[in-house]
Design an enzyme around this catalytic site. Structure first.
Site, PDB file in Angstrom:
ATOM      1  N   GLU A  18      18.715   4.549 -15.873  1.00  0.00           N
ATOM      2  CA  GLU A  18      19.784   3.580 -15.596  1.00  0.00           C
ATOM      3  C   GLU A  18      19.284   2.153 -15.785  1.00  0.00           C
ATOM      4  OE1 GLU A  18      22.647   2.521 -14.983  1.00  0.00           O
ATOM      5  OE2 GLU A  18      23.931   4.155 -14.340  1.00  0.00           O
ATOM      6  N   ARG A 101      23.250   4.488  -0.743  1.00  0.00           N
ATOM      7  CA  ARG A 101      22.219   3.830  -1.549  1.00  0.00           C
ATOM      8  C   ARG A 101      22.907   2.859  -2.490  1.00  0.00           C
ATOM      9  NH1 ARG A 101      22.433   5.320  -6.873  1.00  0.00           N
ATOM     10  NH2 ARG A 101      22.843   7.486  -7.488  1.00  0.00           N
ATOM     11  N   GLU A 121      24.823  11.341  -3.681  1.00  0.00           N
ATOM     12  CA  GLU A 121      25.549  12.465  -4.288  1.00  0.00           C
ATOM     13  C   GLU A 121      24.984  13.801  -3.809  1.00  0.00           C
ATOM     14  OE1 GLU A 121      26.633  10.919  -8.697  1.00  0.00           O
ATOM     15  OE2 GLU A 121      24.548  10.711  -8.109  1.00  0.00           O
ATOM     16  N   ASN A 154      29.536   0.606 -10.065  1.00  0.00           N
ATOM     17  CA  ASN A 154      28.826   0.790 -11.322  1.00  0.00           C
ATOM     18  C   ASN A 154      28.826  -0.453 -12.191  1.00  0.00           C
ATOM     19  OD1 ASN A 154      27.154   2.554 -12.792  1.00  0.00           O
ATOM     20  ND2 ASN A 154      28.478   4.275 -12.272  1.00  0.00           N
ATOM     21  N   ASP A 204      30.512   4.269 -16.737  1.00  0.00           N
ATOM     22  CA  ASP A 204      29.254   4.057 -16.008  1.00  0.00           C
ATOM     23  C   ASP A 204      28.778   2.619 -16.219  1.00  0.00           C
ATOM     24  OD1 ASP A 204      26.693   4.428 -14.805  1.00  0.00           O
ATOM     25  OD2 ASP A 204      26.666   6.522 -15.381  1.00  0.00           O
TER      26      ASP A 204
END
Length: 299
Positions: A18, A101, A121, A154, A204
């Protein structure tokens, strides 16, 4: 657009790659592996990635004016001294939500670090909903909360005139815009500028090019799409050889290369055998557009 070329530059099977950011000073690509708990830096010269392990999920990395980096780690904003491999907490959020988080983050044109949170998740894109918030860390290390009730905070970026803030809450399947006040860092007047098609899956990470168009990585859609925020039209689709594309940025000497991160988390052996580059980092050339250099955190 037959000149578009896609190359896997780092096939290290990151669990959730990421937050790619180009570090011009180092001539290198920064990114994180969220659940792999490491901050990585890939050099086009050595074609190798160095990694610094950290003690919590690390969801974004950004440049700092001092020459080091800032990261979002667990529910903390933190500073990272790369050479010393030293992490220092700058601020903490969501103290009443131990299951939360941070997720994606980016620095605005005035040097403020924007980042949002989400619940942990249970499996990819499955989590307790409406637990996240969007925050800004100011250069004096104060923190402002913009709004809550976020599912998966995101992608984020700013228009070229700095008057619009773009933002994605993934499970809304929408790319949103806000009016932006660069002086104060305040946002308002939220509206949707693009709703994703079914085959595009989940929006995303995101970045902007020098023509003011947005590029959005589609998690589960195996692609990045180029959008016109003025018309709400999709202009281009670039498909990648992996399903779980997570984020994108421009980099390279003149910001004409696009770097795309991906994830392998939640994929079984059969899926991974079909997509051996899952969790890899990709470089796309030949797009014919350039990106905007990242802003450093002013604190």
């Amino acid at each position: 657009m037959s000149s578009v070329r896609i190359e896997c530059i780092a096939n290290d099977g990151y669990r959730i790659g990421e937050s790619p950011v180009w570090d011009e000073k180092e001539g290198a690509l920064l990114y994180v592996d969220i659940s792999g708990r490491k901050v990585c830096r890939w050099s086009p010269i050595t074609r190798q990635a160095q990694a610094i392990p950290v003690d919590a999920p690390v969801s974004s990395v950004a440049l700092q004016k001092s020459g080091d980096y800032v990261i979002t780690l667990g529910t903390k904003f933190a500073a990272l001294k790369w050479k010393e491999e030293q992490v220092t907490t700058l601020a903490q959020v969501d103290k009443d939500k131990p299951n939360n988080r941070f997720n994606d983050g980016k620095v605005d044109p005035a040097g403020r670090y924007f980042a949002g949170t989400m619940a942990q998740e249970t499996q990819p894109a499955v989590l307790e909903r409406h637990q996240g918030s969007l925050y800004t860390l100011f250069s004096d290390l104060s923190v402002v909360k913009h709004f809550d009730q976020v599912d998966i905070s995101n992608g984020l970026d700013w228009s070229l005139d700095h008057k619009t803030f773009f933002y994605i809450d993934s499970l809304s399947y929408s790319v949103d815009a806000f009016d932006y006040d660069l002086q104060t860092g305040k946002i308002g007047n939220r509206r949707s500028i693009y709703k994703l098609e079914k085959e595009e899956s989940i929006p995303d990470g995101m970045c902007i090019d020098t023509e003011g168009k947005l590029w959005v990585a589609c998690y589960g859609g195996g692609r990045v799409i180029r959008l016109d925020p003025e018309t709400g039209k999709r202009l281009q689709t670039v498909k990648l050889p992996v399903d779980k594309t997570t984020s994108c940025c421009f980099g390279g000497r003149d910001y004409s290369e696009m770097y795309v991160t991906s994830a392998s988390e939640g994929m079984d052996k059969e899926w991974l055998s079909r997509q051996p580059q899952a969790g890899g980092i990709f470089k796309i050339t030949g797009l014919g557009v350039k990106g905007v250099p990242p802003y450093p955190f002013a604190g």
